[in-house]
Design a protein around this motif. Structure first.
Motif, PDB file in Angstrom:
ATOM      1  N   UNK A  26       0.835  -1.199   0.000  1.00 59.77           N
ATOM      2  CA  UNK A  26       0.000   0.000   0.000  1.00 59.77           C
ATOM      3  C   UNK A  26       0.872   1.251   0.000  1.00 59.77           C
ATOM      4  N   UNK A  27       1.932   1.242   0.784  1.00 59.70           N
ATOM      5  CA  UNK A  27       2.851   2.391   0.803  1.00 59.70           C
ATOM      6  C   UNK A  27       3.445   2.637  -0.580  1.00 59.70           C
ATOM      7  N   UNK A  28       3.810   1.570  -1.263  1.00 58.71           N
ATOM      8  CA  UNK A  28       4.348   1.701  -2.619  1.00 58.71           C
ATOM      9  C   UNK A  28       3.290   2.238  -3.587  1.00 58.71           C
ATOM     10  N   UNK A  29       2.058   1.772  -3.431  1.00 62.45           N
ATOM     11  CA  UNK A  29       0.978   2.251  -4.302  1.00 62.45           C
ATOM     12  C   UNK A  29       0.719   3.738  -4.079  1.00 62.45           C
ATOM     13  N   UNK A  30       0.682   4.160  -2.818  1.00 65.69           N
ATOM     14  CA  UNK A  30       0.450   5.576  -2.517  1.00 65.69           C
ATOM     15  C   UNK A  30       1.596   6.432  -3.054  1.00 65.69           C
ATOM     16  N   UNK A  33       1.094   6.702  -6.748  1.00 69.29           N
ATOM     17  CA  UNK A  33      -0.010   7.627  -7.044  1.00 69.29           C
ATOM     18  C   UNK A  33       0.456   9.065  -6.897  1.00 69.29           C
ATOM     19  N   UNK A  34       1.141   9.350  -5.798  1.00 67.38           N
ATOM     20  CA  UNK A  34       1.614  10.718  -5.555  1.00 67.38           C
ATOM     21  C   UNK A  34       2.626  11.165  -6.605  1.00 67.38           C
ATOM     22  N   UNK A  35       3.496  10.259  -7.028  1.00 65.24           N
ATOM     23  CA  UNK A  35       4.552  10.611  -7.974  1.00 65.24           C
ATOM     24  C   UNK A  35       4.059  10.672  -9.422  1.00 65.24           C
ATOM     25  N   UNK A  36       3.157   9.760  -9.783  1.00 69.01           N
ATOM     26  CA  UNK A  36       2.810   9.612 -11.190  1.00 69.01           C
ATOM     27  C   UNK A  36       1.381  10.013 -11.544  1.00 69.01           C
ATOM     28  N   UNK A  37       0.536  10.167 -10.531  1.00 69.88           N
ATOM     29  CA  UNK A  37      -0.882  10.441 -10.798  1.00 69.88           C
ATOM     30  C   UNK A  37      -1.451  11.480  -9.836  1.00 69.88           C
ATOM     31  N   UNK A  38      -0.652  12.461  -9.493  1.00 66.35           N
ATOM     32  CA  UNK A  38      -1.094  13.456  -8.507  1.00 66.35           C
ATOM     33  C   UNK A  38      -2.252  14.313  -9.009  1.00 66.35           C
ATOM     34  N   UNK A  39      -2.554  14.211 -10.295  1.00 64.04           N
ATOM     35  CA  UNK A  39      -3.669  14.980 -10.845  1.00 64.04           C
ATOM     36  C   UNK A  39      -5.005  14.234 -10.720  1.00 64.04           C
TER      37      UNK A  39
END
Length: 58
Positions: A26-30, A33-39
């Motif tokens: 989950x930490x890796x997924x978050x 998300x923050x790095x590649x899909x922050x929009x």
């Protein structure tokens, strides 16, 4: 509109689930998300959120 869909979280408290660490995944997924899909507008958590659904086994 953009959203993230995460499924089958399988909260197991501490330890592994099928030789994987759910908390670390989950930490890796978050982080991803923050790095590649922050929009993204929001995140949906679906599927199995816990393994047993029993508070004593968490």
């Amino acid at each position: 509109m953009r959203f993230i869909h995460l499924t089958d979280r399988h909260v197991v408290g501490s330890g592994l689930f099928h030789d994987l660490d759910p908390s670390e995944r989950l930490s890796q997924a978050v982080a991803s998300i923050n790095a590649e899909h922050s929009d993204a507008d929001f995140v949906i958590f679906a599927g199995y959120l816990t393994d047993w659904g029993d508070a004593q086994k968490l």
